[in-house]
Design an enzyme around this catalytic site. Structure first.
Site, PDB file in Angstrom:
ATOM      1  CG  HIS A 135      -8.906  -6.454  -9.520  1.00  0.00           C
ATOM      2  ND1 HIS A 135      -9.875  -5.746  -8.851  1.00  0.00           N
ATOM      3  CD2 HIS A 135      -8.247  -7.188  -8.581  1.00  0.00           C
ATOM      4  CE1 HIS A 135      -9.807  -6.043  -7.553  1.00  0.00           C
ATOM      5  NE2 HIS A 135      -8.840  -6.917  -7.374  1.00  0.00           N
ATOM      6  CG  ASP A 265      -8.780 -10.867  -1.028  1.00  0.00           C
ATOM      7  OD1 ASP A 265      -9.984 -11.209  -1.047  1.00  0.00           O
ATOM      8  OD2 ASP A 265      -8.219 -10.278  -1.978  1.00  0.00           O
ATOM      9  CE1 TYR A 305      -3.183 -12.360  -3.575  1.00  0.00           C
ATOM     10  CE2 TYR A 305      -4.925 -11.151  -2.447  1.00  0.00           C
ATOM     11  CZ  TYR A 305      -4.347 -11.615  -3.611  1.00  0.00           C
ATOM     12  OH  TYR A 305      -4.942 -11.359  -4.815  1.00  0.00           O
TER      13      TYR A 305
HETATM   14 ZN   LIG Z   1      -8.801  -9.469  -3.637  1.00  0.00          ZN
END
Ligand SMILES: [Zn+2]
Length: 506
Positions: A135, A265, A305
């Site tokens: 990101h 994820d 996560y």
């Molecule tokens: Zn991610």
């Protein structure tokens, strides 16, 4: 040639120091459980351990601005309040006095992996890193990411090794907008990302994450976004996107190096992704990518996560990189309607750039990206989330012999293959069967008997997972088939379609 594993405990030494619900899931345990699972399963021992290094300023500046680098460098000296103020200018990211150091190690680990693969020290590898990278942007941190590890690695591979074409596969459940921005006008880097999108309702909620952002100028066609417009996607959905979109384009692109933004994820149980693909799907995704770029594949950890599915998925990926056969996929029911719709949109949009898609159908006439704006927001509320339970992936066996060859005398066995010996003591039961069913009286010679009997031996070794796959050179392929197929069918019962034998007529 081996698989590199890059990990350093130092990258577990930072965490969120204040209350922030959007950042609380990015914890040091993510790295700890992943590494421990690799150790416990014996996979870490089978890898070549490569040390991390700190990325230099010059490495980081391949992607980020001098201004941003200097700003991040000041964070170890900030008070808690100053750090919180600093974070406020970015989205969903936190800083810590040790995060700058860890971020240089994370980027450096990706570069060490590229070095190990490009110099031939190993065939492929995985870097377990924190903070993640996909990101982060030229001038900004974002979504737990400080430096863009994979983007830096791609630029580095191009600069240091003269790599002409890099494929970046981002199977994390979020759109790696930082990677897209970095390469959107660059035709030497093909970026593929699938991501939870829900018609722009899911973070990072960008218009440019949709299927029609294809890259700019010379880079048009080299940015591929596959939006998931609903949750609960299954193994079938993931595989169908690989087979009907990514792989045809990837083969046409013909990369020299494959980098994977390996975020997990996208696996079942993850609170961010809310998808239903099981950890063993990553064995298949990895395996399919290993056929590209001469096997040069570097996987770099991004998100993930749910600590259980994260650790299981990391193990599935690494075990496949090590060369073990993927497990048999289960419950493949075909892609859902939403996946077919997204696939249709991406294939139509990209058909002008890729000859493998030239027969793709026209775009649907409705405006797919905005048509669901009335989506019921309550679908995303906390209460509607159901707990997923899934079985632990079954233990995958490692056949001692990768490839066994049954060859007539006088033909040399290639290096790295095992020569299946020709049976000398023939099993009387098999001989009787062969004489009754396969060999006519005139062909009742000892050579044919021993070859066919050896072939049965080979199949039996495969049945016991002692051999992964085999190749036999025989005089009469139809007789060999008549002999082996019924034997395999009865011995392996419903597993016969799992036998991977090639018959070559000599
Ligand atoms: Zn991610």
């Amino acid at each position: 040639m081996g698989t590199a594993l890059i990990y350093d405990e130092e990258m577990t030494r930072y965490k969120l120091l204040w209350v922030d619900p959007s950042c609380k899931i990015e914890v040091p345990e993510r790295l700890i459980v992943s590494y421990e699972a690799l150790v416990k399963s014996g996979l870490a021992d089978r890898c070549v351990s490569v040390p991390v290094r700190e990325a230099t300023d010059a490495d980081i500046l391949l992607v980020h601005s001098e201004e941003y680098l200097q700003a991040v460098k000041t964070t170890p000296f900030m008070t808690l309040e100053e750090m919180q103020d600093f974070c406020a200018q970015y989205g969903d990211v936190y800083f810590h006095p040790n995060i700058y150091h860890c971020a240089t190690l994370a980027a450096g680990a990706a570069l060490q992996l590229v070095d190990s693969v490009m110099t031939g020290k190993v065939r492929n590898g995985m870097a377990l890193v924190r903070p993640p990278g996909h990101h982060s942007m030229h001038n900004a941190a974002s979504g737990f990411c400080i430096f863009n590890n994979v983007a830096i690695a791609a630029q580095y591979a191009k600069q240091k090794y003269g790599v002409k074409r890099v494929l970046i596969v981002d199977w994390d459940i979020h759109h790696g907008q930082g990677v897209q921005y970095c390469f959107e006008d660059d035709p030497s880097v093909l970026y593929f990302s699938w991501h939870r999108y829900e018609h722009q309702k899911f973070w990072p909620k960008l218009r440019e994450s949709d299927f029609d952002s294809v890259g700019k100028e010379k880079g048009a066609g080299f940015n591929i976004n596959l939006p998931w417009n609903k949750v609960d996607m299954q193994n079938s959905d993931y595989l169908s996107i690989f087979h009907h979109l990514l792989l045809p384009i990837a083969y046409e692109f013909c990369p020299d190096l494959v980098l994977v933004c390996a975020g997990f994820d996208s696996a079942i149980g993850d609170p961010e992704g809310e998808m239903c693909a099981t950890p063993d799907i990553f064995a298949h995704l990895t395996h399919l990518l290993m056929n590209l770029a001469g096997g040069k594949l570097c996987a770099v950890l991004e998100g993930g996560y749910n600590l259980t599915s994260l650790a299981q998925s990391v193990c599935q990926t690494v075990q496949t990189l090590l060369g073990d056969p993927p497990p048999r996929p289960a419950n493949l029911d075909g892609p859902c309607q939403s996946t077919v719709e997204s696939l249709h949109c991406v294939r139509s949009t990209h058909r002008q750039y890729w000859s493998c898609l030239k027969h793709a159908a026209d775009l649907p006439t409705f405006d797919v990206s905005t048509k669901d704006l009335s989506l019921d927001e309550s679908l995303n509320s906390e209460e509607s989330k159901e707990e997923h339970v899934w079985p632990e992936p079954p233990k995958r066996l490692t056949p001692a012999i990768r490839a066994a060859l049954l060859l007539p005398d006088g033909i040399t066995c290639p290096d790295g293959c095992y020569r299946q010996s020709v049976s000398e003591c023939l099993d009387p039961l098999i001989v009787t069967k062969l004489k009754e069913n396969i060999l006519t009286d005139s062909e009742d010679d000892s050579n044919a008997l021993s070859t066919l009997s050896s072939l049965i031996d080979l199949v039996e070794k495969m049945e016991k997972d002692e051999v992964c796959s085999g190749l036999a050179l025989v005089h009469d392929v139809s007789k060999a088939m008549k002999c082996v197929v019924p034997h395999a069918a009865s011995a392996l019962k419903n597993r016969y379609n799992n036998v991977d034998l090639n018959y070559t007529y000599l």
